[in-house]
Enzyme design. Structure first.
Site, PDB file in Angstrom:
ATOM      1  N   TYR A  60       4.575  -6.497   2.627  1.00  0.00           N
ATOM      2  CA  TYR A  60       5.703  -5.594   2.834  1.00  0.00           C
ATOM      3  C   TYR A  60       7.038  -6.334   2.741  1.00  0.00           C
ATOM      4  CZ  TYR A  60       2.259  -2.182   4.339  1.00  0.00           C
ATOM      5  OH  TYR A  60       1.203  -1.321   4.371  1.00  0.00           O
TER       6      TYR A  60
ATOM      7  N   LYS B  81      -8.757 -11.868   5.723  1.00  0.00           N
ATOM      8  CA  LYS B  81      -9.486 -12.050   4.466  1.00  0.00           C
ATOM      9  C   LYS B  81      -9.291 -13.519   4.055  1.00  0.00           C
ATOM     10  CE  LYS B  81     -11.806 -10.138   0.994  1.00  0.00           C
ATOM     11  NZ  LYS B  81     -13.124  -9.496   1.124  1.00  0.00           N
TER      12      LYS B  81
ATOM     13  N   ASP C 265     -13.024  -6.258   5.283  1.00  0.00           N
ATOM     14  CA  ASP C 265     -13.948  -5.261   4.709  1.00  0.00           C
ATOM     15  C   ASP C 265     -15.118  -5.007   5.648  1.00  0.00           C
ATOM     16  OD1 ASP C 265     -14.190  -7.918   4.006  1.00  0.00           O
ATOM     17  OD2 ASP C 265     -15.012  -7.571   2.022  1.00  0.00           O
TER      18      ASP C 265
ATOM     19  N   ASP D 112      -1.952  -1.443   8.591  1.00  0.00           N
ATOM     20  CA  ASP D 112      -1.542  -0.121   8.107  1.00  0.00           C
ATOM     21  C   ASP D 112      -2.785   0.698   7.740  1.00  0.00           C
ATOM     22  OD1 ASP D 112      -0.021   1.943   7.175  1.00  0.00           O
ATOM     23  OD2 ASP D 112       0.940   0.842   5.558  1.00  0.00           O
TER      24      ASP D 112
END
Ligand code: NAD
Length: 332
Positions: free
Chosen positions: A124, A171, A204, A228
């Site tokens: 962002y 991740k 995930d 988000d």
């Protein structure tokens, strides 16, 4: 006691749900002097910008704001007011409690988790450019400062709110440097909190584990983008976006708003569920130290939901936004 606070009606369903929240907060007996400011697409015709400086000045002055959703054009147009607001006011912590509500049919019972999302950096940062035609680069920024700060916020929140476990979501198997740095910071902060259980999960896998059984989780600590996405996923556990509140918190101010957006598909039709922003209003009351009033608002919301006589269309009912506000206010 009377509080001055900034009120941003926003776009789409914003003005409808914000009016509902103001109605309920006034029925809760806490006196607010609202300073109403336009932001979002609604501000452009008059101010020529989606985020006029006066909005920032008003929030800086008052310290708190209640905000309706603001629209962000996809692909083109003005930058997100939310991203700008969070960055310019350094509202670094996005706090989103996800709790099963009485009387609301959903796929899971007993969900009680907190999403803590870093609010100022990551993808962002808005740093995007065309490298050569057909190739675009978007830059993900992760810093030690922001990661440590959000981790400290999450652990401190957990400690002061009787939470037991914090799961850092990442991740780092792929983004070894950026998400690796985020994890290093979380681990360093975890060492200062031996009273809390700390673990880590790849994003995930987290999504799959959440869908299998969200009751296994307590506090989720995430970077901006994962936070988000995961917070919308979590809103689905408790009956949808119409019920999920949130807060953006910094050292010098706090902006309270629902997780949902401006819902242009139902805007202006008195169809929107105002409960998410009303519960955000309860978080605002807590922030001001008005805990009794905050509890009363939550109890009144729970009462209306438990009775199930007045529900908006997202919950299978026929009641309008303003009717829900009146039903909640009548219980206060
Ligand atoms: P959205 O949250 O506006 O809507 C998603 C779906 O949920 C829609 O079907 C909508 O009708 C429904 N919904 C949302 N809130 C509801 C409510 N209170 N009651 C009943 N149903 C509700 O998401 P979107 O369509 O992806 O985004 C629309 C606009 O909102 C975009 O411009 C986006 O950038 C903006 N947005 C703003 C914020 C914010 O201001 N904090 C957050 C998310 C999206």
């Amino acid at each position: 006691m009377s509080y001055r606070a900034t009120l941003i009606p926003g776009d789409g369903i914003g003005p409808e749900v914000v009016a509902a929240a103001v109605r309920v907060l006034s029925a809760a007996g806490v006196d607010f002097q609202w300073e109403t400011e336009a932001a979002g697409a609604a501000a452009i015709p008059e101010h020529g910008t989606a985020l006029p400086d006066r909005v920032l000045e008003s929030i800086r002055r008052n310290g708190v704001a209640l905000k309706g959703p603001t629209e962000t054009p996809v692909g083109t147009g003005h930058r997100s007011v939310n991203v700008e607001l969070r960055k310019r006011l350094d509202l670094y912590a996005n706090l989103r409690p996800v709790q099963t509500l009485p009387g609301v049919k959903s796929r899971y019972d007993g969900v009680d988790l907190i999403v803590v999302r870093e609010n100022t950096e990551d993808l962002y940062s808005g740093l995007e450019h065309v490298v050569v035609p057909g190739v675009v680069e978007s830059i993900k920024i992760i810093t030690e400062k922001a990661s440590t700060r959000i981790a400290r916020y999450a652990f401190e929140y957990a400690r002061t709110h009787g939470r037991k476990r914090i799961t850092a979501v990442h991740k780092a198997n792929i983004m070894k440097l950026s998400d690796g740095l985020f994890l290093d910071c979380c681990r360093a902060v975890a060492k200062d909190h031996p009273e809390l259980t700390y673990d880590e999960m790849i994003v995930d896998n987290t999504c799959m584990q959440l869908v299998l059984d969200p009751t296994r989780f307590d506090v989720l600590l995430l970077e901006n983008l994962y936070g988000d996405i995961v917070s919308d996923l979590c809103a689905g556990f408790i009956g949808g976006l119409g019920l999920a509140p949130g807060a953006n918190i910094g050292e010098h101010g706090a902006v309270f708003e629902a997780v949902h957006g401006s819902a242009p598909d139902i805007a202006g039709r008195n169809l929107a569920n105002p409960i998410a922003i009303i519960l955000s209003g309860a978080m605002l009351l807590d922030h001001l130290g008005e805990h009794a009033a905050a509890d009363h608002v939550r109890d009144a919301v729970h009462g209306v939901l438990r009775e199930g006589k007045k529900l908006t269309h997202d919950l299978g009912g026929k009641a309008g936004t303003s009717e829900i506000a009146e039903a909640i206010a009548a219980k206060l």
